[in-house]
Scaffold this motif. Structure first.
Motif, mmCIF file in Angstrom:
data_model
loop_
_atom_site.group_PDB
_atom_site.id
_atom_site.type_symbol
_atom_site.label_atom_id
_atom_site.label_comp_id
_atom_site.label_asym_id
_atom_site.label_seq_id
_atom_site.Cartn_x
_atom_site.Cartn_y
_atom_site.Cartn_z
ATOM 1 N N ILE A 93 62.083 1.106 -18.823
ATOM 2 C CA ILE A 93 60.984 1.099 -18.174
ATOM 3 C C ILE A 93 60.123 -0.336 -18.650
ATOM 4 O O ILE A 93 59.913 -1.080 -17.797
ATOM 5 C CB ILE A 93 60.202 2.308 -17.840
ATOM 6 N N GLY A 94 60.016 -0.423 -19.868
ATOM 7 C CA GLY A 94 59.361 -1.137 -20.548
ATOM 8 C C GLY A 94 59.714 -2.581 -20.262
ATOM 9 O O GLY A 94 59.279 -3.700 -20.169
ATOM 10 N N LEU A 95 61.325 -2.762 -20.413
ATOM 11 C CA LEU A 95 61.952 -4.117 -20.229
ATOM 12 C C LEU A 95 61.839 -4.440 -18.911
ATOM 13 O O LEU A 95 61.567 -5.648 -18.592
ATOM 14 C CB LEU A 95 63.504 -3.701 -20.611
ATOM 15 N N LEU A 96 62.124 -3.526 -17.983
ATOM 16 C CA LEU A 96 62.126 -3.891 -16.355
ATOM 17 C C LEU A 96 60.523 -4.410 -16.070
ATOM 18 O O LEU A 96 60.267 -5.475 -15.447
ATOM 19 C CB LEU A 96 62.201 -2.621 -15.410
ATOM 20 N N ALA A 97 59.518 -3.618 -16.706
ATOM 21 C CA ALA A 97 57.905 -4.106 -16.410
ATOM 22 C C ALA A 97 57.878 -5.246 -16.987
ATOM 23 O O ALA A 97 57.353 -6.337 -16.174
ATOM 24 C CB ALA A 97 57.199 -3.064 -17.167
ATOM 25 N N SER A 98 58.408 -5.713 -18.115
ATOM 26 C CA SER A 98 58.212 -7.103 -18.920
ATOM 27 C C SER A 98 58.767 -8.170 -17.910
ATOM 28 O O SER A 98 58.297 -9.361 -17.798
ATOM 29 C CB SER A 98 58.722 -6.989 -20.091
ATOM 30 N N ILE A 99 60.103 -7.948 -17.461
ATOM 31 C CA ILE A 99 60.856 -9.025 -16.567
ATOM 32 C C ILE A 99 60.118 -9.317 -15.271
ATOM 33 O O ILE A 99 59.811 -10.466 -15.001
ATOM 34 C CB ILE A 99 62.431 -8.281 -16.416
ATOM 35 N N PHE A 100 59.594 -8.173 -14.709
ATOM 36 C CA PHE A 100 58.729 -8.237 -13.683
ATOM 37 C C PHE A 100 57.372 -9.221 -13.829
ATOM 38 O O PHE A 100 57.119 -10.017 -12.849
ATOM 39 C CB PHE A 100 58.488 -7.127 -12.538
ATOM 40 N N ALA A 101 56.800 -8.691 -14.931
ATOM 41 C CA ALA A 101 55.614 -9.490 -15.332
ATOM 42 C C ALA A 101 55.903 -10.925 -15.468
ATOM 43 O O ALA A 101 55.030 -11.718 -14.891
ATOM 44 C CB ALA A 101 55.080 -8.935 -16.444
ATOM 45 N N ASN A 106 53.807 -4.379 -30.018
ATOM 46 C CA ASN A 106 54.655 -3.871 -28.607
ATOM 47 C C ASN A 106 55.003 -5.092 -28.004
ATOM 48 O O ASN A 106 54.196 -5.433 -27.455
ATOM 49 C CB ASN A 106 53.883 -2.849 -27.739
ATOM 50 N N TRP A 107 56.272 -5.483 -28.120
ATOM 51 C CA TRP A 107 56.695 -6.727 -27.560
ATOM 52 C C TRP A 107 56.908 -6.666 -25.983
ATOM 53 O O TRP A 107 56.901 -7.720 -25.457
ATOM 54 C CB TRP A 107 58.110 -7.226 -28.243
ATOM 55 N N TYR A 108 57.037 -5.665 -25.462
ATOM 56 C CA TYR A 108 56.913 -5.581 -23.893
ATOM 57 C C TYR A 108 55.692 -5.720 -23.564
ATOM 58 O O TYR A 108 55.613 -6.345 -22.467
ATOM 59 C CB TYR A 108 57.236 -4.071 -23.507
ATOM 60 N N ILE A 109 54.567 -5.771 -24.061
ATOM 61 C CA ILE A 109 53.481 -6.100 -23.659
ATOM 62 C C ILE A 109 52.994 -7.500 -24.217
ATOM 63 O O ILE A 109 52.627 -8.445 -23.554
ATOM 64 C CB ILE A 109 52.178 -5.240 -24.296
ATOM 65 N N PHE A 110 53.315 -7.801 -25.500
ATOM 66 C CA PHE A 110 52.974 -9.243 -25.774
ATOM 67 C C PHE A 110 53.681 -10.471 -25.243
ATOM 68 O O PHE A 110 53.236 -11.499 -24.836
ATOM 69 C CB PHE A 110 53.258 -9.241 -27.343
ATOM 70 N N THR A 111 55.028 -10.498 -24.973
ATOM 71 C CA THR A 111 55.926 -11.200 -24.469
ATOM 72 C C THR A 111 55.737 -11.812 -23.015
ATOM 73 O O THR A 111 55.231 -13.126 -22.993
ATOM 74 C CB THR A 111 57.419 -10.909 -24.787
ATOM 75 N N PRO A 112 55.420 -10.816 -22.110
ATOM 76 C CA PRO A 112 55.248 -11.319 -20.871
ATOM 77 C C PRO A 112 53.805 -11.951 -20.697
ATOM 78 O O PRO A 112 53.532 -12.732 -19.914
ATOM 79 C CB PRO A 112 55.382 -10.073 -20.016
ATOM 80 N N ASN A 113 52.757 -11.041 -21.469
ATOM 81 C CA ASN A 113 51.450 -11.609 -21.399
ATOM 82 C C ASN A 113 51.211 -12.930 -22.170
ATOM 83 O O ASN A 113 50.464 -13.830 -21.680
ATOM 84 C CB ASN A 113 50.601 -10.441 -21.840
ATOM 85 N N SER A 114 51.818 -13.361 -23.157
ATOM 86 C CA SER A 114 51.685 -14.589 -23.724
ATOM 87 C C SER A 114 52.304 -15.807 -23.098
ATOM 88 O O SER A 114 51.559 -16.811 -22.742
ATOM 89 C CB SER A 114 52.440 -14.422 -25.316
ATOM 90 N N ILE A 115 53.365 -15.421 -22.104
ATOM 91 C CA ILE A 115 53.884 -16.393 -21.485
ATOM 92 C C ILE A 115 52.818 -16.634 -20.100
ATOM 93 O O ILE A 115 52.589 -17.621 -19.865
ATOM 94 C CB ILE A 115 55.359 -16.046 -20.745
ATOM 95 N N GLY A 116 52.390 -15.669 -19.602
ATOM 96 C CA GLY A 116 51.442 -15.619 -18.531
ATOM 97 C C GLY A 116 50.214 -16.518 -19.026
ATOM 98 O O GLY A 116 49.681 -17.381 -18.299
ATOM 99 N N VAL A 145 58.369 -12.651 -13.945
ATOM 100 C CA VAL A 145 58.650 -13.360 -12.808
ATOM 101 C C VAL A 145 57.188 -13.524 -12.083
ATOM 102 O O VAL A 145 57.020 -14.638 -11.230
ATOM 103 C CB VAL A 145 59.468 -12.460 -12.169
ATOM 104 N N MET A 146 56.388 -12.794 -12.165
ATOM 105 C CA MET A 146 55.006 -12.657 -11.444
ATOM 106 C C MET A 146 54.254 -13.989 -11.991
ATOM 107 O O MET A 146 53.474 -14.715 -11.475
ATOM 108 C CB MET A 146 54.076 -11.504 -11.821
ATOM 109 N N PHE A 147 54.316 -14.003 -13.293
ATOM 110 C CA PHE A 147 53.563 -15.087 -13.887
ATOM 111 C C PHE A 147 53.978 -16.324 -13.906
ATOM 112 O O PHE A 147 53.473 -17.424 -14.028
ATOM 113 C CB PHE A 147 53.357 -14.667 -15.656
ATOM 114 N N LEU A 148 55.363 -16.437 -13.322
ATOM 115 C CA LEU A 148 55.885 -17.691 -13.029
ATOM 116 C C LEU A 148 55.506 -18.405 -11.711
ATOM 117 O O LEU A 148 55.804 -19.457 -11.233
ATOM 118 C CB LEU A 148 57.603 -17.619 -13.065
ATOM 119 N N SER A 149 54.942 -17.546 -10.993
ATOM 120 C CA SER A 149 54.385 -18.027 -9.519
ATOM 121 C C SER A 149 53.506 -19.199 -9.438
ATOM 122 O O SER A 149 53.726 -20.112 -8.706
ATOM 123 C CB SER A 149 53.790 -16.740 -8.589
ATOM 124 N N PRO A 150 52.857 -19.451 -10.513
ATOM 125 C CA PRO A 150 52.040 -20.686 -10.695
ATOM 126 C C PRO A 150 52.618 -21.842 -10.552
ATOM 127 O O PRO A 150 52.310 -22.974 -10.447
ATOM 128 C CB PRO A 150 51.030 -20.638 -11.711
#
Length: 86
Positions: A6-14, A61-71, A16-21
């Motif tokens: 679930i953490g991995l899927l949430a990170s992937i979708f985050a 927690n890299w599931y939180i850190f990684t997508p949010n740093s990209i965002g 994708v969402m942050f790539l929208s800009p």
């Protein structure tokens, strides 16, 4: 389904969402105008993602850190482009 999955899927979708800009950035560069885009959303995105990044690092927690740093980075890039073409 495990909590790790679930953490991995949430990170992937985050991510994708942050790539929208990226589409927004492309349009602004193409037309060389950003008057119709409100920077407030992207400022909020940068603040939110930065805080989540700090939190993710703090709890290791890299599931939180990684997508949010990209965002955060994508939000900053978007703001730079918006203000460049004002």
């Amino acid at each position: 389904m495990t909590i790790e999955t679930i953490g991995l899927l949430a990170s992937i979708f985050a991510v994708v969402m942050f790539l929208s800009p990226v589409a927004q950035i492309h349009t602004v560069i193409k037309i060389k105008k950003s008057d119709e885009i409100s920077p407030a959303l992207y400022m909020a995105m940068v603040v939110n993602c930065t805080l989540w990044t700090i939190y993710g690092v703090g709890i290791n927690n890299w599931y939180i850190f990684t997508p949010n740093s990209i965002g955060a980075v994508l939000g900053i890039i978007t703001l730079i482009v918006i203000y460049h073409y004002r």
